[in-house]
Motif scaffolding. Structure first.
Motif, PDB file in Angstrom:
ATOM      1  N   ASP A   1      23.057  27.712  44.835  1.00 15.84           N
ATOM      2  CA  ASP A   1      23.487  29.045  45.243  1.00 15.84           C
ATOM      3  C   ASP A   1      24.914  28.698  45.922  1.00 15.84           C
ATOM      4  O   ASP A   1      25.650  29.933  45.837  1.00 15.84           O
ATOM      5  N   ILE A   2      25.270  27.569  46.378  1.00 15.08           N
ATOM      6  CA  ILE A   2      26.498  27.509  47.389  1.00 15.08           C
ATOM      7  C   ILE A   2      27.734  27.332  46.368  1.00 15.08           C
ATOM      8  O   ILE A   2      27.784  26.759  45.374  1.00 15.08           O
ATOM      9  N   THR A   3      28.753  28.383  46.837  1.00 19.28           N
ATOM     10  CA  THR A   3      29.910  28.276  46.191  1.00 19.28           C
ATOM     11  C   THR A   3      31.016  28.185  47.298  1.00 19.28           C
ATOM     12  O   THR A   3      32.129  27.855  47.194  1.00 19.28           O
ATOM     13  N   CYS A   4      30.527  28.389  48.744  1.00 21.43           N
ATOM     14  CA  CYS A   4      31.539  28.226  49.800  1.00 21.43           C
ATOM     15  C   CYS A   4      31.095  27.484  50.900  1.00 21.43           C
ATOM     16  O   CYS A   4      30.041  27.662  51.249  1.00 21.43           O
ATOM     17  N   VAL A   5      31.798  26.748  51.591  1.00 21.44           N
ATOM     18  CA  VAL A   5      31.245  25.912  52.743  1.00 21.44           C
ATOM     19  C   VAL A   5      32.328  25.877  53.797  1.00 21.44           C
ATOM     20  O   VAL A   5      33.398  25.633  53.514  1.00 21.44           O
TER      21      VAL A   5
END
Length: 376
Positions: free
Chosen positions: A205-209
């Motif tokens: 799900d991750i697109t931004c960290v």
């Protein structure tokens, strides 16, 4: 052609003469030092040394030896100065060191400040050194922490100074110069980064960290597997975790210690994402008081030098001559002085050691500026 053994015998004979003459010359150094002590004359006389070097160079017959002779006499005069500094210190004329030797650091009722929010590695370092029940508070920036000590709001601050993988925290080196706060101890914390997301989120799900810039560097191998993720830098890892928690978006993640998962209600998506299993950060404990304990075994200083050939070598030679083990050296650019640098040195010893006092005397005489940052 001469036999090699014969050549070596001649060299040995010349070397014996050099040693005899060297000892004779250094003996005269004592008389020079006594004269300077009685008259208050400075040890280093740059004009005299330049004239001496020019004269020695002019006496050389073989052009190939010209620079070698100049370097030889530079070393001889450098050793002569160091011997004079030793004699000055032995006569009680060393640098006045304004640090107080105490039996133990005064921690009773002390208030501690660290940068970041709950869960920051600085907090973990604070707890490791002062205990979990220490009276503490946190601020937004490292500068704020130094200001808190300056203004009397805190007695000690905990600041990161170096990471084993990402290197020095340059801003805190600069702050040690700017503020009259001093290192009294250090604490090393093992760094174990985890990828944290909101409950229900998955790595897919991750697109931004979010994270501190150094944590991105320390997790570069893992992040290279996810090049499509947007990396957004924040002031602190715990701040990153708090932001992800507050915004509650499944596409956002933070790089932080796993303790932040419990603090901010997050899910650990992946543990141990930093590439080095031995990754650790060294923190310094600073205070406004110039104190050190009898257990102190390391000294930190900084100095500025003339922007000329050989300056750094001449400064470092004071450690060599006095048989002092230098642990670390770093450089930082000096503000408003293009391409000039301030050097930070850590070395073994205590301010009461004769060898340390000799070296500090030499540095103070020959450097543009010297500051003792702490003995701990």
């Amino acid at each position: 052609m001469k036999d090699l053994i014969k050549i070596r015998e001649e060299i040995d004979d010349i070397d014996s003469q050099i040693i005899e003459l060297y000892e004779k010359r250094m003996g005269l150094t004592t008389e020079v030092a006594e004269y300077k002590i009685s008259t208050g004359k400075q040890v280093l006389d740059k004009q005299r040394e330049k004239e001496k070097l020019d004269k020695a160079e002019a006496q050389v017959k073989d052009e190939k030896n010209r620079y070698g002779v100049r370097e030889l006499f530079e070393q001889i005069m450098s050793m002569s100065r160091k011997r004079q500094y030793q004699l000055l210190v032995s006569q009680g004329l060393g640098e006045k060191i304004e640090f107080e030797l105490v039996d133990k650091l005064p921690f009773e009722n002390a208030k501690i400040v660290y940068q970041g929010v709950e869960g920051a590695y600085s907090q973990l370092a604070m707890q490791a050194y002062f205990g979990k029940n220490a009276d503490n508070f946190h601020v937004d920036t490292w500068r704020d922490a130094m200001e808190a000590i300056k203004n009397g709001q805190a007695d000690y601050a905990v600041l990161p100074i170096e990471n084993s993988s990402a290197g020095i925290v340059s801003e805190n080196y600069d702050l040690l110069v700017e503020y009259d706060n001093y290192i009294v101890a250090e604490q090393t914390i093992k760094i174990e980064h985890a990828l944290l997301g909101v409950p229900g989120a998955e790595i897919s799900d991750i697109t931004c960290v979010y994270s501190h810039p150094q944590s991105f560097l320390q997790s570069v191998d893992f992040l290279n597997e996810h090049r499509d993720w947007e990396q957004i830098r924040l002031a602190n890892n715990a701040v990153s975790a708090k932001k992800v928690s507050m915004e509650g978006k499944k596409n956002q993640a933070a790089i932080a210690s796993s303790i932040n998962a419990e603090l901010y209600g997050l899910k650990i998506l992946k543990e141990h994402i930093n590439y080095s299993a031995d990754n650790s950060t060294r923190f310094i404990i600073v205070t406004a008081k110039k104190v050190y304990t009898k257990e102190a075994k390391k000294i930190s200083i900084c100095f500025e030098i003339p922007h000329e050939s050989g300056s750094l070598y001449r400064m470092l030679s004071h450690f060599i001559f006095n048989n002092i083990n230098m642990v670390k050296i770093e450089s930082r650019p000096i503000k408003d002085k293009s391409f000039e640098y301030r050097f930070f040195v850590e070395f073994e010893g205590k301010l009461t050691d004769g060898a340390v006092q000799n070296a500090l005397k030499g540095l103070s005489e020959e450097a543009s500026a010297v500051k003792i940052l702490g003995n701990y």
